[in-house]
Design a protein around this motif. Structure first.
Motif, PDB file in Angstrom:
ATOM      1  N   THR A 128    -125.534  58.956 -12.485  1.00 39.39           N
ATOM      2  CA  THR A 128    -124.924  59.104 -13.807  1.00 39.39           C
ATOM      3  C   THR A 128    -123.487  58.631 -13.752  1.00 39.39           C
ATOM      4  N   GLY A 129    -122.927  58.431 -14.922  1.00 40.89           N
ATOM      5  CA  GLY A 129    -121.526  58.060 -15.023  1.00 40.89           C
ATOM      6  C   GLY A 129    -120.638  59.280 -14.889  1.00 40.89           C
ATOM      7  N   PRO A 130    -119.323  59.067 -14.907  1.00 37.72           N
ATOM      8  CA  PRO A 130    -118.399  60.172 -14.739  1.00 37.72           C
ATOM      9  C   PRO A 130    -118.480  61.157 -15.899  1.00 37.72           C
ATOM     10  N   GLY A 131    -118.084  62.377 -15.628  1.00 39.17           N
ATOM     11  CA  GLY A 131    -118.066  63.413 -16.644  1.00 39.17           C
ATOM     12  C   GLY A 131    -118.351  64.755 -16.020  1.00 39.17           C
ATOM     13  N   VAL A 132    -118.631  65.719 -16.878  1.00 37.15           N
ATOM     14  CA  VAL A 132    -118.876  67.076 -16.422  1.00 37.15           C
ATOM     15  C   VAL A 132    -120.298  67.465 -16.784  1.00 37.15           C
ATOM     16  N   LEU A 133    -121.033  67.936 -15.797  1.00 41.20           N
ATOM     17  CA  LEU A 133    -122.393  68.419 -16.002  1.00 41.20           C
ATOM     18  C   LEU A 133    -122.396  69.928 -15.821  1.00 41.20           C
ATOM     19  N   ALA A 134    -123.095  70.631 -16.717  1.00 39.43           N
ATOM     20  CA  ALA A 134    -123.214  72.089 -16.628  1.00 39.43           C
ATOM     21  C   ALA A 134    -124.597  72.433 -16.095  1.00 39.43           C
ATOM     22  N   CYS A 135    -124.638  73.304 -15.100  1.00 37.60           N
ATOM     23  CA  CYS A 135    -125.893  73.733 -14.496  1.00 37.60           C
ATOM     24  C   CYS A 135    -126.691  74.539 -15.511  1.00 37.60           C
ATOM     25  N   LEU A 136    -127.963  74.222 -15.657  1.00 41.65           N
ATOM     26  CA  LEU A 136    -128.810  74.936 -16.603  1.00 41.65           C
ATOM     27  C   LEU A 136    -129.189  76.327 -16.103  1.00 41.65           C
ATOM     28  N   ASP A 137    -129.014  76.594 -14.805  1.00 35.27           N
ATOM     29  CA  ASP A 137    -129.351  77.911 -14.271  1.00 35.27           C
ATOM     30  C   ASP A 137    -128.167  78.872 -14.292  1.00 35.27           C
ATOM     31  N   CYS A 138    -127.022  78.445 -13.762  1.00 37.81           N
ATOM     32  CA  CYS A 138    -125.893  79.376 -13.647  1.00 37.81           C
ATOM     33  C   CYS A 138    -124.757  79.081 -14.615  1.00 37.81           C
ATOM     34  N   GLY A 139    -124.767  77.904 -15.249  1.00 35.97           N
ATOM     35  CA  GLY A 139    -123.727  77.563 -16.210  1.00 35.97           C
ATOM     36  C   GLY A 139    -122.457  76.993 -15.603  1.00 35.97           C
ATOM     37  N   LYS A 140    -122.325  76.996 -14.295  1.00 36.36           N
ATOM     38  CA  LYS A 140    -121.142  76.436 -13.643  1.00 36.36           C
ATOM     39  C   LYS A 140    -121.146  74.919 -13.833  1.00 36.36           C
ATOM     40  N   THR A 141    -119.965  74.326 -13.742  1.00 42.61           N
ATOM     41  CA  THR A 141    -119.862  72.893 -13.995  1.00 42.61           C
ATOM     42  C   THR A 141    -119.623  72.100 -12.718  1.00 42.61           C
ATOM     43  N   LEU A 142    -119.994  70.848 -12.810  1.00 45.68           N
ATOM     44  CA  LEU A 142    -119.861  69.883 -11.722  1.00 45.68           C
ATOM     45  C   LEU A 142    -119.126  68.685 -12.304  1.00 45.68           C
ATOM     46  N   GLN A 143    -117.959  68.322 -11.763  1.00 45.54           N
ATOM     47  CA  GLN A 143    -117.183  67.191 -12.262  1.00 45.54           C
ATOM     48  C   GLN A 143    -117.443  65.967 -11.408  1.00 45.54           C
ATOM     49  N   LEU A 144    -117.757  64.882 -12.085  1.00 41.71           N
ATOM     50  CA  LEU A 144    -117.983  63.599 -11.408  1.00 41.71           C
ATOM     51  C   LEU A 144    -116.926  62.624 -11.908  1.00 41.71           C
ATOM     52  N   ALA A 145    -116.093  62.123 -11.016  1.00 40.95           N
ATOM     53  CA  ALA A 145    -114.998  61.238 -11.401  1.00 40.95           C
ATOM     54  C   ALA A 145    -115.409  59.770 -11.446  1.00 40.95           C
ATOM     55  N   LYS A 146    -116.589  59.446 -10.924  1.00 39.95           N
ATOM     56  CA  LYS A 146    -117.059  58.060 -10.941  1.00 39.95           C
ATOM     57  C   LYS A 146    -118.588  58.078 -10.944  1.00 39.95           C
ATOM     58  N   PRO A 147    -119.219  56.942 -11.230  1.00 40.46           N
ATOM     59  CA  PRO A 147    -120.680  56.927 -11.203  1.00 40.46           C
ATOM     60  C   PRO A 147    -121.184  57.317  -9.821  1.00 40.46           C
ATOM     61  N   GLY A 148    -122.247  58.070  -9.792  1.00 42.55           N
ATOM     62  CA  GLY A 148    -122.797  58.460  -8.507  1.00 42.55           C
ATOM     63  C   GLY A 148    -124.038  59.313  -8.646  1.00 42.55           C
ATOM     64  N   CYS A 153    -126.436  71.857  -7.679  1.00 42.41           N
ATOM     65  CA  CYS A 153    -125.329  72.713  -8.122  1.00 42.41           C
ATOM     66  C   CYS A 153    -124.661  73.332  -6.887  1.00 42.41           C
ATOM     67  N   PRO A 154    -123.353  73.184  -6.751  1.00 43.30           N
ATOM     68  CA  PRO A 154    -122.664  73.747  -5.588  1.00 43.30           C
ATOM     69  C   PRO A 154    -122.615  75.276  -5.604  1.00 43.30           C
ATOM     70  N   HIS A 155    -122.936  75.869  -6.735  1.00 44.71           N
ATOM     71  CA  HIS A 155    -122.871  77.327  -6.853  1.00 44.71           C
ATOM     72  C   HIS A 155    -124.211  78.009  -6.606  1.00 44.71           C
ATOM     73  N   CYS A 156    -125.312  77.395  -7.116  1.00 44.31           N
ATOM     74  CA  CYS A 156    -126.616  78.067  -6.998  1.00 44.31           C
ATOM     75  C   CYS A 156    -127.724  77.156  -6.468  1.00 44.31           C
ATOM     76  N   SER A 157    -127.390  75.903  -6.174  1.00 38.76           N
ATOM     77  CA  SER A 157    -128.328  74.905  -5.640  1.00 38.76           C
ATOM     78  C   SER A 157    -129.410  74.473  -6.629  1.00 38.76           C
ATOM     79  N   ALA A 158    -129.241  74.798  -7.903  1.00 35.09           N
ATOM     80  CA  ALA A 158    -130.199  74.352  -8.920  1.00 35.09           C
ATOM     81  C   ALA A 158    -130.105  72.836  -9.069  1.00 35.09           C
ATOM     82  N   THR A 159    -131.073  72.250  -9.751  1.00 29.91           N
ATOM     83  CA  THR A 159    -131.158  70.790  -9.810  1.00 29.91           C
ATOM     84  C   THR A 159    -131.206  70.222 -11.226  1.00 29.91           C
ATOM     85  N   ARG A 160    -130.974  71.031 -12.242  1.00 33.97           N
ATOM     86  CA  ARG A 160    -131.032  70.540 -13.629  1.00 33.97           C
ATOM     87  C   ARG A 160    -129.718  70.840 -14.351  1.00 33.97           C
ATOM     88  N   PHE A 161    -129.218  69.826 -15.087  1.00 36.55           N
ATOM     89  CA  PHE A 161    -127.921  69.921 -15.750  1.00 36.55           C
ATOM     90  C   PHE A 161    -127.993  69.336 -17.155  1.00 36.55           C
TER      91      PHE A 161
END
Length: 170
Positions: A128-148, A153-161
């Motif tokens: 995906t491109g840069p931006g902020v993804l919110a985990c669908l399980d715990c609600g914590k966010t993941l910031q991506l500064a570039k495509p990758g 999820c670094p907080h709960c290891s979930a896989t959907r955002f």
């Protein structure tokens, strides 16, 4: 390719695919979706990606552009709100490219986003491109500064955002 990510070339290919789609849409006046399809074919023909990689990456690019179009069409905000981060954190080349797509093809993005029937889900392992993804399980966010590649999820290891929208605080 790095040992950590055997598909690291997909992150750079993501940016090239958006760049080619924008150029095709501008130069030939084509619909953005068709321009992404042409960029997909070119990436394969040039040997940059396998057919399967090109297909998958084109779907990721379309998903992100559809979401961008829906955001711009429904909020009237600028691109910074879609990234949900200060533009200085986003790779300059990609920010300029996405801004160019948003500025010059705003109507095409709005039309493109009409095909989006439900909010998109981003999954671990996808590009995906840069931006902020919110985990669908715990609600914590993941910031991506570039495509990758999207990590778990670094907080709960979930896989959907879901992509988080909103203007960043200045």
């Amino acid at each position: 390719m790095s040992k950590d990510d055997p598909k690291a070339h997909l992150s750079e290919a993501y940016t090239r695919m958006i760049e080619r789609a924008r150029t095709t849409a501008e130069d030939a006046g084509k619909r953005l979706e068709l321009a992404v399809d042409e960029a997909r074919d070119m990436a394969h023909e040039l040997g940059e990606l396998t057919r399967d990689e090109a297909e998958l990456l084109a779907e990721y690019v379309k998903r992100d552009l559809q979401d961008l179009g829906a955001y711009l069409g429904s909020t009237g905000h600028d691109l910074r709100g879609w990234f949900v981060m200060d533009k200085t954190l986003v790779e300059a080349r990609l920010f300029e490219l996405m801004t160019s797509v948003a500025d010059k093809t705003n109507l095409a993005l709005a039309e493109f986003s009409r095909n989006l029937h439900e909010p998109a889900v981003w999954r671990t392992g996808e590009i995906t491109g840069p931006g902020v993804l919110a985990c669908l399980d715990c609600g914590k966010t993941l910031q991506l500064a570039k495509p990758g590649r999207i990590p778990p999820c670094p907080h709960c290891s979930a896989t959907r955002f879901r992509r988080q929208h909103g203007l960043p605080s200045d």
